[in-house]
Design a protein around this motif. Structure first.
Motif, PDB file in Angstrom:
ATOM      1  N   PRO A 186       1.930   5.795  -7.832  1.00  0.00           N
ATOM      2  CA  PRO A 186       0.670   5.194  -8.291  1.00  0.00           C
ATOM      3  C   PRO A 186       0.696   4.634  -9.709  1.00  0.00           C
TER       4      PRO A 186
ATOM      5  N   ARG B  29       0.837  -1.204   0.000  1.00  0.00           N
ATOM      6  CA  ARG B  29       0.000   0.000   0.000  1.00  0.00           C
ATOM      7  C   ARG B  29       0.871   1.251   0.000  1.00  0.00           C
TER       8      ARG B  29
ATOM      9  N   GLU C 220       1.074   4.159  -2.922  1.00  0.00           N
ATOM     10  CA  GLU C 220       0.814   5.580  -2.631  1.00  0.00           C
ATOM     11  C   GLU C 220       1.984   6.457  -3.087  1.00  0.00           C
TER      12      GLU C 220
END
Length: 186
Positions: free
Chosen positions: A185, A178, A182
């Motif tokens: 992207p 994750r 972030e």
């Protein structure tokens, strides 16, 4: 195979050379090791790639038989010299390095044996190379700390020697997917 900006790289995962195959009958000892080395030799010669990336755990533990280290080093050096246009990248894994500061073993000997071949790169700390951000195992730093300290991927590809699932204990080396998404992207 993975795509790195339109070029293909080959990933080799966790061969664990030097793993003792206990319980093997005396007349069959060495067969599994020979098969494992033959497969490794073949993977080092994967055609049509610009890089071979060994993602960690080249050795089963910091101290393995010298014959395992020498056999692996010869295979890597031979493959790299045969293919000077291919990058050979080796990330340290949690089985490669000792937890004890200053203790050297198989990984360090392998590093010495391969250090004078230009297209072999030993990755002991996070860094970018050949369009990939590489994160080796570091006992002293979690996966998130690696990214916070060395930066997120400035590349579209991040490769790390991380755990992909929890084993019910210390999860500090879980893949920070994750966080990586972030940061980049794409």
């Amino acid at each position: 195979r993975i795509d790195v900006d339109g070029n293909e790289a080959w990933l080799i995962g966790d061969p664990h050379f030097g793993l003792p195959f206990n319980g093997t009958p005396l007349h069959r000892r060495g067969e599994r090791e020979a098969m494992q080395l033959a497969q490794f030799r073949e993977e080092l010669r994967t055609p049509d790639v610009f890089a071979i990336v060994m993602v960690g755990d080249l050795f089963d533990k910091p101290f393995v038989p010298l014959t395992a280290i020498v056999s692996v080093a010869y295979e890597v050096v031979d493959a790299a010299r045969e293919r000077p246009d291919v990058g050979f990248l080796f990330l340290a894994g949690n089985h490669d390095r000792s937890r004890q500061v200053g203790v050297r073993g198989a990984w360090e000997l392998f590093t010495l044996a391969t250090m004078n071949v230009e297209n072999i790169m030993i990755v002991d700390y996070p860094r970018a190379a050949l369009g990939m951000m590489l994160y080796p195992w570091q006992w002293e730093m979690s996966a998130v700390e690696q990214i916070e300290t060395y930066g997120g991927p400035s590349c579209n590809v991040a490769i790390g020697h991380w755990d992909l699932k929890s084993f019910g204990g210390d999860d500090s080396h879980m893949c920070p997917a994750r966080m990586l998404r972030e940061l980049n992207p794409n």
